[in-house]
Design an enzyme around this catalytic site. Structure first.
Site, PDB file in Angstrom:
ATOM      1  N   TRP A 141       0.853  -1.191   0.000  1.00 58.30           N
ATOM      2  CA  TRP A 141       0.000   0.000   0.000  1.00 58.30           C
ATOM      3  C   TRP A 141       0.888   1.240   0.000  1.00 58.30           C
ATOM      4  O   TRP A 141       1.863   1.330   0.743  1.00 58.30           O
ATOM      5  CB  TRP A 141      -0.904  -0.034   1.235  1.00 58.30           C
ATOM      6  N   ASP A 197      -1.142  -5.613   9.120  1.00 53.84           N
ATOM      7  CA  ASP A 197      -2.063  -4.543   8.722  1.00 53.84           C
ATOM      8  C   ASP A 197      -3.346  -5.241   8.263  1.00 53.84           C
ATOM      9  O   ASP A 197      -3.357  -5.923   7.238  1.00 53.84           O
ATOM     10  CB  ASP A 197      -1.465  -3.702   7.591  1.00 53.84           C
ATOM     11  N   LYS A 227     -13.424  -0.147   5.323  1.00 56.71           N
ATOM     12  CA  LYS A 227     -13.983  -0.998   4.277  1.00 56.71           C
ATOM     13  C   LYS A 227     -15.127  -1.875   4.783  1.00 56.71           C
ATOM     14  O   LYS A 227     -16.210  -1.893   4.212  1.00 56.71           O
ATOM     15  CB  LYS A 227     -12.884  -1.880   3.682  1.00 56.71           C
TER      16      LYS A 227
END
Length: 453
Positions: A181, A262, A298
């Protein structure tokens, strides 16, 4: 003498207003006012000091958020925004979960206040988020070995952990996947934590370079932090298999490394909260100490609420208490305390059996729509592309993203010719794709893949 007095409030001085017999100007007796028709305009030279900020250069646009800005400026009706990872309906509209609306209505009915939270955040949220991650009956929860504090979504939670690493593990390096990311590098750079990359993506297979990953983790200095994506790897969508996760845990444990997970997509990748937490729970069962950053952007669609957490699994309850105290110490001058709205939504949803069930059903629906779109895109590519190229990698990937294997020039063609907006590394967000647009996207991908080098 009244006629020889000058009015300071006047905007101009005219010769007829001055008695030339009474006014002596200079040794020659000359009167400059008599040679001037009007002095109504006065020109002044003012020196402008250079700005103290002259040395600050223009920052480059964000590689992900800048995509949305370019998309908005495009007037073409066929345009697609597949850059930002945000869920969209089949009509490509933002979606607020029904269970979120119910949780907010409950807050209004109760008349919840807006008082400051403690530095560590809402206690009910911290309890719920840790139990969601590890399971309510897990030994690390029962034995109070987890230090959990509410963070500003995943980004803020990662930043807190990075600051803890910089302060208490000086010189330690973080290994991050290549690619990862885009914000991971920024976070560690700003925290002054050194990092390097381990191999992850294999462009030849558009899959996982597992042997390279294991080799790089083995070669890392003992006690390094290994940043791992708990599920739905961003940007590739390529996850290790359960068997590969066991091997990763073996190597990390052998090298005395510290895992750093993560977890941004729990429940959103597979549709199952437990399945998406399996990698984290595997490491917890080994008795290892590690970090886990969480985000609810999300899986609950709380993008703007900035709600997440940092969890540190310790070998004892005493260690967890001390770690939590230092995380709070870091958070205090950084943002003082976290926002309450999103924390209450999560606590309400997870804490109520009915709403929790509804949330799981909505997650399955969202994950299911993305899986269906992924299948349709694959089918469209296979039916339209006559080159014999193997597109099966699309089905092997998971989550909201697909790593297409397109290079920068090909990605530019996607945008410039086809009005498909995406990041330049070839990542597309399937969450922003509708069934109706799959064939159009397939045409764009095939053209860019075969006609642009």
């Amino acid at each position: 003498m009244a006629s020889s007095m000058l009015s300071l409030g006047s905007t101009s001085l005219l010769p007829r207003e001055i008695n030339k017999d009474k006014l002596k100007l200079g040794p020659s007796g000359s009167n400059p006012f008599l040679r001037t028709k009007s002095l109504s305009r006065v020109t002044m030279s003012v020196s402008v000091k250079p700005s103290r900020f002259e040395g600050i250069t223009m920052a480059p646009p964000d590689p992900i958020l800048g995509v949305s800005e370019a998309f908005k400026a495009d007037t073409n009706e066929l345009k697609l925004n597949l850059g930002v990872g945000a869920y969209r309906t089949e009509e490509l509209q933002p979606y607020v979960l029904n269970v979120v609306k119910k949780a907010e209505n409950l807050m209004l009915e109760r008349g919840d206040n807006k008082e400051y939270l403690p530095i560590e955040g809402l206690a009910a949220f911290n309890k719920a988020t840790a139990e969601l991650l590890f399971g309510a009956g897990h030994p690390v929860i029962k034995e109070q070995k987890v230090a959990t504090i509410q963070g500003l979504s995943g980004t803020g939670s990662l930043r807190l952990a990075a600051a803890l690493i910089e302060r208490y593990f000086p010189g330690a390096k973080v290994l991050i996947s290549a690619p990862t990311w885009g914000n991971h590098k920024n976070i560690f750079n700003d925290a002054k934590v050194p990092w390097s990359e381990y191999r992850y993506y294999d462009p030849k297979t558009i899959g996982l370079d597992f042997e390279g990953m294991i080799e790089d983790i083995k070669e890392a200095p003992e006690g390094s932090f290994i940043l791992l994506h708990g599920c739905a790897h961003n940007p590739t969508g390529i996850d290790p298999t359960p068997e590969q996760w066991v091997k990763i845990a073996d190597v990390v444990q052998e090298k005395n490394h510290i895992p750093f997970f993560d977890v941004a997509y729990q429940g959103f990748a597979s549709g199952s909260l437990d399945e998406d937490a399996a990698s984290v729970r595997l490491f917890a069962e080994r008795g290892m100490e590690f970090f886990v950053a969480q985000s609810y952007s999300k899986n609950l669609g709380l993008y703007a609420e900035r709600i997440g957490a940092i969890n540190v699994v310790c070998s004892s309850a005493d260690a967890a208490t001390r770690v939590k105290s230092q995380l709070k110490r870091i958070a205090r001058p950084m943002y003082s305390n976290p926002p309450v709205h999103g924390a209450r939504i999560v606590a309400n949803v997870v804490g109520d059996a009915t709403m929790f069930g509804e949330w799981k059903a909505e997650m399955e629906m969202m994950a299911g729509r993305i899986k269906t779109v992924r299948q349709r895109l694959y089918d469209s590519l296979v039916s339209k592309d006559k080159s014999g190229k193997d597109w099966s990698f699309i089905l092997k990937q998971i989550g909201m993203f697909s790593f297409t294997g397109l290079n920068k020039a090909q990605s530019d063609n996607m945008t410039n010719k086809w009005h498909v907006y995406m990041t330049k590394d070839g990542r597309i967000s399937l969450a922003g794709l509708s069934m109706a647009k799959c064939e159009y996207l397939a045409d764009a991908i095939i053209d860019s893949c075969h006609n642009v080098s």
